[in-house]
Design an enzyme around this catalytic site. Structure first.
Site, PDB file in Angstrom:
ATOM      1  N   ASP A 202       0.812  -1.213   0.000  1.00  0.00           N
ATOM      2  CA  ASP A 202       0.000   0.000   0.000  1.00  0.00           C
ATOM      3  C   ASP A 202       0.847   1.265   0.000  1.00  0.00           C
ATOM      4  O   ASP A 202       2.025   1.252   0.375  1.00  0.00           O
ATOM      5  CB  ASP A 202      -0.886   0.032   1.248  1.00  0.00           C
ATOM      6  CG  ASP A 202      -2.047  -0.948   1.150  1.00  0.00           C
ATOM      7  OD1 ASP A 202      -2.065  -1.765   0.208  1.00  0.00           O
ATOM      8  OD2 ASP A 202      -2.921  -0.892   2.035  1.00  0.00           O
ATOM      9  N   HIS A 346       3.724  -2.376   3.042  1.00  0.00           N
ATOM     10  CA  HIS A 346       3.751  -1.009   2.513  1.00  0.00           C
ATOM     11  C   HIS A 346       5.000  -0.786   1.670  1.00  0.00           C
ATOM     12  O   HIS A 346       6.036  -1.415   1.918  1.00  0.00           O
ATOM     13  CB  HIS A 346       3.657  -0.001   3.656  1.00  0.00           C
ATOM     14  CG  HIS A 346       2.336  -0.054   4.362  1.00  0.00           C
ATOM     15  ND1 HIS A 346       2.059  -1.023   5.308  1.00  0.00           N
ATOM     16  CD2 HIS A 346       1.203   0.668   4.205  1.00  0.00           C
ATOM     17  CE1 HIS A 346       0.808  -0.864   5.729  1.00  0.00           C
ATOM     18  NE2 HIS A 346       0.266   0.157   5.074  1.00  0.00           N
TER      19      HIS A 346
HETATM   20 NI    NI Z   1      -2.675   3.120   3.254  1.00  0.00          NI
END
Ligand code: NI
Length: 393
Positions: A202, A346
């Site tokens: 992400d 991430h």
């Molecule tokens: Ni996010």
């Protein structure tokens, strides 16, 4: 598919393309074009022993090896207001031939439900057929056949060969069909009998995506990247590389707000503006949306449903953003991973990239296929708009 059939299919495709080009003179106005971008075709199949799959706008394959389709249905999401027409279809049922025509999500009748589907035909009518082309590709014997356009036969009909799967897509009239599954960068065979896991990243595009991409590719895997729209302009080259490598690009909003606190209009803006940016960098909009923080309160769910999206969540949260520790990120995955998991990481931290470099080869050694989220969902019955998905078991 025989060479002759293949030639006919590609000739027909070329013809459809030429006709489409001629129609461009009567192109839609700019607002209508913008609206048009959002319309998608969805389909579902009924499989022996497991009933109806969920709706999907991606490749639809059996929920498990040895289960074959016995019925078919299709629909449209985001049909532009004021544009008449429906999506219509038939299925060719083994031993019985072409079914009656059905439309707008009504299932093809297959009384008894045991005869297999050998092919489908899908087309549009009304205003829709003037503005769009619809394509269908059939998975037969492990091969995705050439696109069949606007009502042509998808499948090897009449020779007793059933479909394994189907993929349908609508594009603006005369535009190139999207990449079909199993071609170019999309080409690869997944073994439905083996475990799969989807690694997702992400908040990019960001500094460590290149390392992550390289690590995934070294392990023969593919990842899913949920991008924040406002970050894309500065890193379009990475986004293009993701698309060219067959990785999946998802939509993670324009500016990362909690959708639970936004109005429907604001949520639509967050998703649409990001999709425009993704389309511009990667060639096509995202099929997946992951709401920031996984927040699905307020108007979030109904708005996603109305836009034709499911919420793509996760089943293992590595907390990589919090620990910033590669060992702990690797352990979080390897200690609990199971078939069908969706892993949340991430793109923002070197420690996350390092963790991927270490976990990807180990997951492969344990027999996992590193798949995109759409590949995983497609292999496990698809996703229904408005619903939220973590693992796909
Ligand atoms: Ni996010």
């Amino acid at each position: 598919m025989g060479i002759r059939l293949k030639r006919i299919a590609s000739l027909a495709l070329a013809l459809a393309f030429t006709l489409g080009m001629a129609n461009r003179a009567a192109d839609l106005s700019a607002p209508a074009r913008a609206e048009k971008r959002g319309m998608r075709a969805i389909c579902a199949m009924e499989f022996q022993g497991s009933g109806w799959s969920g709706w999907t706008d991606g490749a639809l394959v059996p929920p498990r090896a040895g289960s074959f389709p016995t019925s078919f249905k299709a629909g449209l999401v985001n049909q532009p207001d004021g544009m008449s027409g429906t999506i219509q279809y038939q299925a060719n049922i083994s031993g019985r031939g072409w079914s009656g025509t059905r439309e707008n999500t009504a299932p093809v009748e297959n009384e008894g439900g045991t005869a297999l589907v050998e092919g489908v035909r899908v087309w549009l009518n009304g205003d829709l057929q003037k503005a769009y082309d619809v394509y269908a590709s059939a998975l037969v014997g492990g091969e995705w056949l050439d696109w069949a356009a606007n009502g042509q036969d998808a499948g090897r009909v009449g020779v007793g060969t059933h479909l394994d799967g189907i993929c349908i897509a609508v594009v603006g009239k005369g535009e190139q069909p999207p990449r079909k599954p199993g071609t170019a960068a999309g080409a690869r065979a997944l073994d439905l009998s083996k475990p799969m896991v989807a690694l997702t990243f992400d908040d990019g595009p960001a500094e460590y995506d290149r390392r992550i991409l390289t690590a995934l590719e070294a392990a023969g895997g593919r990842g899913t990247f949920f991008l924040v729209g406002k970050n894309i302009a500065a890193r379009r080259d990475i986004v293009r590389r993701m698309a060219e490598g067959g990785h999946e690009i998802g939509n993670h909003s324009w500016s990362h707000p909690s959708f639970s606190k936004l109005s429907e209009k604001e949520i639509r803006f967050q998703i649409q503006k990001t999709n425009e940016e993704i389309s511009s960098a990667a060639g096509s909009p995202a099929r997946l949306v992951r709401p920031p923080y996984g927040a699905l309160g307020g108007q979030a769910k109904p708005t996603l449903a109305a836009m034709g999206y499911a919420a793509s969540l996760w089943s293992i949260d590595t907390l990589d953003w919090k620990t910033r520790n590669a060992d702990r990120t690797v352990s979080a995955v390897l200690n609990q991973v199971k078939d069908g998991d969706v892993i949340l990481m991430h793109s923002l931290y070197a420690q996350s990239a390092e963790a991927v470099e270490r976990m990807a080869p180990e997951l492969v050694r344990r027999g996992y296929q590193l798949v995109t989220l759409s590949e995983l969902a497609g292999a496990r019955g698809g996703m229904t708009p408005g619903k939220a998905y973590g693992a796909f078991r």
